[in-house]
Design an enzyme around this catalytic site. Structure first.
Site, PDB file in Angstrom:
ATOM      1  N   ASP A 297       3.481  -0.866   3.629  1.00  0.00           N
ATOM      2  CA  ASP A 297       2.415  -1.040   2.670  1.00  0.00           C
ATOM      3  C   ASP A 297       1.306  -0.095   3.078  1.00  0.00           C
ATOM      4  OD1 ASP A 297       0.783  -1.668   0.684  1.00  0.00           O
ATOM      5  OD2 ASP A 297       0.506  -3.783   1.162  1.00  0.00           O
TER       6      ASP A 297
HETATM    7  C1  BGC Z   1      -0.944  -3.065  -1.725  1.00  0.00           C
HETATM    8  C2  BGC Z   1       0.470  -3.038  -2.221  1.00  0.00           C
HETATM    9  C3  BGC Z   1       0.647  -1.898  -3.180  1.00  0.00           C
HETATM   10  C4  BGC Z   1       0.233  -0.608  -2.496  1.00  0.00           C
HETATM   11  C5  BGC Z   1       0.393   0.622  -3.361  1.00  0.00           C
HETATM   12  C6  BGC Z   1      -1.403  -1.715  -1.198  1.00  0.00           C
HETATM   13  O1  BGC Z   1      -2.740  -1.721  -0.871  1.00  0.00           O
HETATM   14  O2  BGC Z   1      -1.059  -4.054  -0.715  1.00  0.00           O
HETATM   15  O3  BGC Z   1       0.796  -4.269  -2.818  1.00  0.00           O
HETATM   16  O4  BGC Z   1       1.959  -1.843  -3.647  1.00  0.00           O
HETATM   17  O5  BGC Z   1      -1.121  -0.705  -2.120  1.00  0.00           O
HETATM   18  O6  BGC Z   1      -0.527   0.665  -4.366  1.00  0.00           O
END
Ligand code: BGC
Length: 759
Positions: A297
């Site tokens: 993530d």
């Molecule tokens: C979030 C994810 C997301 C990713 C890409 C992160 O900050 O926790 O859920 O898929 O960003 O946007």
């Protein structure tokens, strides 16, 4: 689960070794298709180490921003063929431009995989996932995911970062809006429905269909257990809790064939997920048999430094690669340091090869090596986006996601044959921008239908008239609009307040320590109540709120969440009674923030509070508030009433391999047609580890004409009685069970007992 004991040992070991043991596992493909495997290996053979590591890098093109902006410009990497995936790019033209850039100058011309957060719709926005879960309608959720996939893929997107399946018990956490709520059983079924919706089915071949996208099960694992509901916080939980409550939806996603997983930001037991060999290698790959790839993530790898398990980013990259992470989202750690780590022997080249194989395989499966531009069809894009049938599906889903929490004196429905003036008061009446919620894909906020627009269209030509005043805003204490709002209320027969939370107040990085209606909204409700008019409220918000005051003082409460593009129409359908609300909560609503975390499937404790003596001393209770939630899991009202009776079981004892059929009668005892969700709960009275006071193990959504009765039936097998025991072995233990066929988690009207002999 095979040898969970080894898993625990691994966890302990991992903490001791910092998770730095190189993986020696061989590659097993996701598809199991020999031709694809050969093609993957034939490409791999041509690649330099640098090119391989390039496949493990994902960059955001920063057209949309979903996290801290990274300084690294992705274009130089892209031109050199050192990018495996890009996210936040969209439209046929936009994706084509970047794909061309990747293919033009790079040596091997490996196509790029395009990802996006398609959470609850792409252009046509559906209700936020927690709202949609309230429909308890799995087919509806499968369909909305399929529509989202169809729209996203028409704009060149191959991969969505969804579904988010984190169990959530604490409404302070803003991300509760993205999941299915607090229950592992329902959460698992919803995870499966959403994966199948995005991917088009369970088999890998469905991914070859141009209208599907790869799904990503996130956030692995237990991100929803963030302490105090504060986002990104430590998740402090036992292996028992992890395996019995948090893991089931992640596992269900795997069983539904999910192609990818995303690591969570939190740590468990001192090991941040991104560095957890226990999670990604021992459990996910070796025990469950997952064969797709894993992405971090965002800057999960870089964050191992502030977490305090890596001295620098290079070491962080080694921990992540050796734990089983295949792709680095935006962090650029793999790109910068992994080559050196391999050269130094800190990460084996076979670990890199396997990660690259997993990523290349997905590109082969979806046909990018045959034609990198196969999704890029301008005609299809034009004909797909926001098709009328998508909008119709979004409207129906909106109506079915609404939960009626209180309805005194039949405040709702406001039927079209009535003759009355309704004062619409509040900052959400004419609001459009908040309706899509935080994870709004590429939904145009200005295109969302406001409640005002929905009502105006619905009641055109009728004798239901509306007067309006905003009264206050969503967040500040400004009371300047109160006088006008009160004067407007006095001119009307009834007051319908429409209030809630700013969409930025839930979702990521949006935790709250006070979950009452923000700003001056509750003050305005108090003043409106003093007018003596009947007052109902429609709420638009991203989490369970503390509604104790509203429940005690208002005539009606309708929980509308964020319903997406067709919000105003879906709501107007329900307010007018054209759709009889059937939504049921999938997260408990607390009486106050001090009760959090609160969930129906809690433990009994050694000193449970007797129901008939709630003030008894030295029991597990609060001095100042009841233990029970304000509205329990599974709760919701309709414009009619239902009665469940005559619960029966075909036998009261069962052995291994047996099944018991539980039946009951459900009757629509009111005067209008409607739907209800009949729920089956069980309790394992004595076990090797303490078990929850209740667990959902079945449900059925039943449509009943006014006065009609139907028989509902559930099957209980060993599976419904199984759990991770004291040795973390998945099993059903012999003993006594209580069962309930119920309207919600607090309903104990229909109860029966079962003995499981395990023989
Ligand atoms: C979030 C994810 C997301 C990713 C890409 C992160 O900050 O926790 O859920 O898929 O960003 O946007």
């Amino acid at each position: 689960m095979k040898k969970i004991v080894t898993v625990i040992t691994s966890l302990t070991l991992l903490a001791a070794l910092g998770g730095c043991k190189p993986s020696a596992s061989g590659w097993k493909s996701y598809s199991g298709d020999k031709t694809i495997e050969q093609r993957v290996d034939s490409v791999l053979k041509l690649m330099t180490l640098e090119e391989k590591i390039g496949q493990m890098a994902q960059f955001s093109c920063n057209w949309d921003v979903t996290g801290p902006i990274m300084a690294d410009d992705f274009e130089p990497y892209l031109r050199k063929g050192l990018v495996g995936s890009i996210f936040n790019a969209y439209t046929v033209d936009g994706v084509r431009k970047l794909q061309e850039m990747a293919l033009a100058e790079s040596r091997l011309k490996i196509p790029v995989l395009f990802g996006y957060d398609v959470i609850h719709g792409f252009r046509t926005i559906f209700p936020m996932p927690l709202a949609e879960a309230s429909s308890w309608d799995l087919e509806l959720m499968r369909k909305s995911a399929a529509i989202a996939a169809e729209e996203a893929s028409a704009e060149g997107i191959h991969w969505t970062f969804a579904p988010m399946v984190d169990i959530a018990r604490d409404a302070r956490w803003g991300r509760v809006m993205e999941g299915a709520g607090e229950d592992p059983y329902l959460g698992s079924l919803i995870a499966k429905a959403r994966v199948e919706g995005f991917q088009g089915g369970k088999d890998w071949q469905s991914l070859q269909d141009l209208h599907t996208v790869l799904a990503c099960c996130k956030h692995f694992a237990a991100y929803g257990a963030a302490e105090s509901g504060r986002d990104y916080n430590n998740a402090e939980l036992s292996l028992n809790t992890l395996m019995n409550y948090y893991m089931p939806p992640y596992k269900a996603a795997h069983e539904a064939g999910v192609a990818t997983y995303m690591a969570s930001f939190n740590e468990i037991g001192g090991v941040p997920s991104t560095a957890s060999k226990f999670l990604f290698t021992d459990l996910l790959r070796n025990d469950w048999g997952f064969k797709g790839f894993v992405v971090t993530d965002y800057t999960g790898i870089n964050e191992l430094v502030p977490h305090g398990v890596a001295a620098d980013e290079k070491e962080a990259g080694e921990l992540a690669a050796n734990a089983g992470i295949d792709m680095d989202m935006t962090g650029a750690v793999f790109s910068k340091y992994l080559k050196q780590s391999v050269e130094e022997g800190k990460v084996s080249e076979e670990t890199i090869n396997n990660a690259v194989r997993r990523i290349l395989e997905m590109k082969f499966i979806i046909g990018l090596f045959d034609d990198p531009y196969r999704y890029l069809d301008k005609e299809r894009e034009k004909n797909t986006i926001m098709k009328p049938e998508f909008l119709q599906a979004a409207r129906e889903t909106a109506a079915r996601s609404i939960v009626l929490l209180k309805n005194e004196k039949s405040f709702f429905p406001i039927t079209k044959d009535k003759s009355l003036t309704v004062a619409l008061i509040g900052p959400m009446v004419k609001d459009k921008v908040n309706q899509n919620g935080e994870w709004a894909g590429k939904g145009n906020r200005e295109q969302s239908v406001s409640l005002y627009e929905g009502l105006t269209e619905k009641y055109a030509g009728t004798n239901v008239k509306f007067v309006y005043a905003q009264g206050c805003d969503l967040t500040t204490d400004n009371r300047d609009g109160f006088a006008e709002a009160l004067a407007t209320a006095r001119r009307a027969d009834v007051v319908l307040a429409v209030m809630g939370e700013d969409f930025n107040w839930s979702g990521e990085a949006a935790s709250r320590s006070d979950i009452r209606l923000p700003g001056a909204q509750q003050e305005l409700l108090k003043e409106l109540k003093k007018t003596g008019k009947p007052v109902g409220v429609v709420l638009m918000n991203g989490r369970p709120l503390d509604l104790s005051w509203e429940d005690a003082n208002l005539d009606a409460i309708m929980e509308a969440w964020y319903l997406g593009t067709m919000s105003g129409h879906g709501l107007a359908d329900v307010i007018a009674g054209d759709y009889n609300p059937s939504g049921r909560l999938t997260m408990s609503f607390p009486r106050n923030v001090g009760q959090l975390p609160i969930y129906y499937n809690h433990k009994n404790t050694g000193r449970p509070l007797p129901a008939d003596n709630p003030k008894m001393d030295y029991k597990s209770s609060y001095l100042d508030v009841a233990n029970t939630p304000l509205y329990p899991f599974g709760y919701g009202l309709s414009y009619t009433t239902f009665q469940i009776s005559n619960m029966q079981m075909d036998k009261s004892s069962m052995g291994k391999g047996d099944k018991v059929t539980v039946t009951a009668e459900v009757k629509n005892t009111g005067t209008v047609d409607g739907e209800t969700v009949v729920q089956l709960y069980i309790r394992d009275l004595v076990a090797s580890v303490t078990r929850p006071v209740k667990e959902l193990k079945g449900f059925t959504k039943v449509a009943l004409k006014a006065g009609e009765s139907k028989k509902v039936s559930f099957t209980v097998t060993e599976a419904e009685l199984s759990f991770y025991d004291i040795d973390l072995k998945y099993t059903a233990e012999p003993g006594n069970f209580e069962l309930w066929v119920a309207a919600d988690a607090a309903d104990e009207t229909n109860q029966a007992s079962l003995v499981y002999t395990a023989k």
